[in-house]
Write a protein that holds these residues in place. Structure first.
Motif: not given
Length: 562
Positions: A261, A275, A283
């Motif tokens: 991440d 994330i 993401f």
């Protein structure tokens, strides 16, 4: 040739600056003069009070020639105002570590970096066993490929690695686990000299602008295609769809799902926790849900530098962010996979940071007692009235700070006891950590804005034992960036560290991990935890030396080896 990557010096020596220097008082000693590094940063200021003048700069510690010791790269500024030039055009500098004395090898390296520099990131993007260099600028960035013969080639255009905006920090990380290092570039605001604003202090005097005088811009994510080129996946990953005034970044698996991440410190905007959604290439910003977008009272802060590490030895990474002087720095403690709590007050870090503007920062066990401490570099971004009244031509100077981890969740301010090296007033920005003299403790390189680079030698860890390792991804012939290393303990909590060079602010650090052992001189066991779930265990490792951990084998390298 790639076997030279494994040349790492081992047992502690005093070859760097001599035993007489070790008698100086202080936990760290300013060894800049003895190091031979004469770099002075030039911010290009001509009186226009332009925002970039106070933002840079940083640099990197990396073993570019694979000889087992860390070399230094320093990022330089340039003239900003049209028609204004310097007697000699400022340029970035590369210093080679020659047995503890540094030699300027910029010319012979072929690195031609004359842009308005901000920071640097390091990583072997082409998996050839030689560490490459990425330099961020106000304007086009540069990717320098390490040729393996002491020289570099600018492959920015050929690799598709440019970003023409105002970039600050960057990190190499393998977000899709295909074995090739991808590149994440943090961008700040939409700025040009023609767009300059007139800003003023509370006393109506002209001063530097706040960043909200300019529009934020999105970061950039570049996918490594494995053929020497990168593809821009900023939009398809969703990272490029949200703008933010980004300054610091660290990559880590913060929700413990095996995928890396990204945590980005934004200046005045909520921080982003990107994330990784596994193999999808997407993401999602979960900063608010995770508790790391704002502080405990719901305020977005002026984030600058950032680091991630397991300071409390509970097995997960915690986050630390440096902020503006009218706020405080913020410690986010991990309380579960992808979840954090602001425990700045409980850790004793709120009051010491009020009145300071923090930039570069790193968790570091400076005294090798087994607990990660904190270094914070400071330097104001608005004129300090007291220094202004005294006629200081650059009234932004502040002390840097050192905090000791007491092992019970709190940090003790040791700045006053740290010695003259921490009493100097500078405008500090990038902080790079690394064992420059291979004696088993972390030294500090301070990249100052409009001032001299400083080399601070660690003299605090004498008498405590240690063990260090360079972790190699054998398949891909490079440092195993972002693997986690566990120091197994039969009594008490284990120590954990990540293999990483990112974090801090606009800087890259030593990729080696190093664990303090206090008085324990028995052999140790290290475990390498790979992102795909594999675990390699290395028992019976002798202390007070570095080891190369190479995909199931361990090799101690001593200073008398070729």
């Amino acid at each position: 040739m790639w076997m030279a990557l494994f040349t790492v010096l081992g047992t502690a020596t005093e070859y760097w600056l001599g035993a007489s220097q070790k008698e100086a008082t202080g936990l760290f000693v300013d060894a800049t003069v003895e190091s031979g590094i004469d770099f002075v940063h030039d911010n290009g200021a001509t009186g226009d009070l332009l925002l970039p003048e106070i933002t840079g700069a940083g640099g990197a510690l990396f073993d570019y020639d694979n000889d087992g010791d860390l070399d230094v790269y320093a990022v330089q500024g340039a003239a900003l105002t049209p028609g204004v030039s310097r007697p000699a055009p400022p340029r970035d500098r590369l210093y080679r570590n020659d047995g503890g004395r540094f030699t300027d090898v910029t010319e012979r390296s072929g690195i031609a970096a004359f842009g308005y520099g901000m920071g640097a990131a390091t990583g072997d993007f082409d998996n050839d066993g030689w560490i490459d260099l990425y330099v961020t600028n106000l304007g086009s960035n540069q990717l320098f490929r390490n040729n393996g013969d002491g020289s570099f080639s600018d492959v920015t255009t050929a690799a598709g690695a440019d970003d023409p905006r105002w970039s600050t920090s960057a990190t190499f990380f393998d977000y899709d686990r295909d074995g090739w290092l991808d590149l994440f570039v943090v961008n700040y605001v939409d700025f040009s000299v023609e767009m300059k604003r007139a800003c003023f202090s509370k006393g109506s005097a002209r001063d530097y602008c706040n960043p909200d005088a300019y529009d934020p811009v999105p970061a950039r994510l570049l996918h490594n295609d494995g053929n020497g080129r990168f593809s821009d996946v900023s939009l398809t990953s969703d990272i490029g769809r949200i703008a933010g005034r980004g300054l610091g970044v660290v990559a880590a698996d913060l929700n413990d799902d095996g995928w890396l991440d990204l945590y980005v410190a934004n200046d005045g905007d909520p921080n982003r926790l990107w994330i990784n959604q596994g193999g999808s290439g997407v993401f999602t910003d979960e900063g608010l849900l995770a508790g790391v977008a704002v502080n405990r009272v719901g305020q977005a802060e002026g984030g600058m530098g950032v680091d991630a590490a397991d300071f409390d030895r509970d097995g997960d990474d915690d986050l630390f962010v440096t902020n503006l002087d009218n706020e405080s720095n913020t410690l986010y403690v991990g309380v579960g996979p992808g979840l954090f709590e602001d425990r700045t007050i409980e850790a004793g870090l709120l009051r010491p940071s009020i009145g300071m503007t923090g930039f570069g920062t790193r968790f570091v066990d400076y005294d090798n007692d087994g607990w990660l401490d904190l270094v914070v570099l400071n330097g104001a971004v608005r004129h300090l009235e007291g220094q202004l009244r005294q006629g200081d031509p650059y009234p932004l100077r502040q002390r840097n700070q050192l905090f000791r981890n007491d092992g019970r969740g709190r940090f003790v301010d040791l700045t006053d006891a740290a010695g003259p090296a921490f009493a100097t007033l500078d405008v500090s920005r990038g902080a790079a950590l690394g064992d420059l003299d291979n004696d088993g403790d972390a030294d500090l390189v301070v990249f100052n804005n409009n001032g001299p680079l400083r080399v601070l030698r660690n003299d605090a860890a004498g008498g405590h034992h240690w063990i260090g390792a360079r972790v190699i991804d054998r398949q891909h012939r490079r440092d195993a960036l972002h693997a986690r290393v566990e120091l197994v303990k039969t009594a008490g909590a284990a120590q954990w560290q990540r293999v990483h060079t990112d974090g801090s602010y606009c800087a890259a650090s030593d990729p080696r991990v190093q664990f303090g052992l206090a008085d324990d001189e028995t052999s140790q066991t290290l475990r390498v935890h790979w992102l795909d779930g594999r675990v390699d265990e290395y028992p019976g490792l002798a202390v007070d030396r570095y080891w190369v951990l190479d995909g199931g084998t361990a090799r101690a390298v001593t200073s008398n080896e070729p």
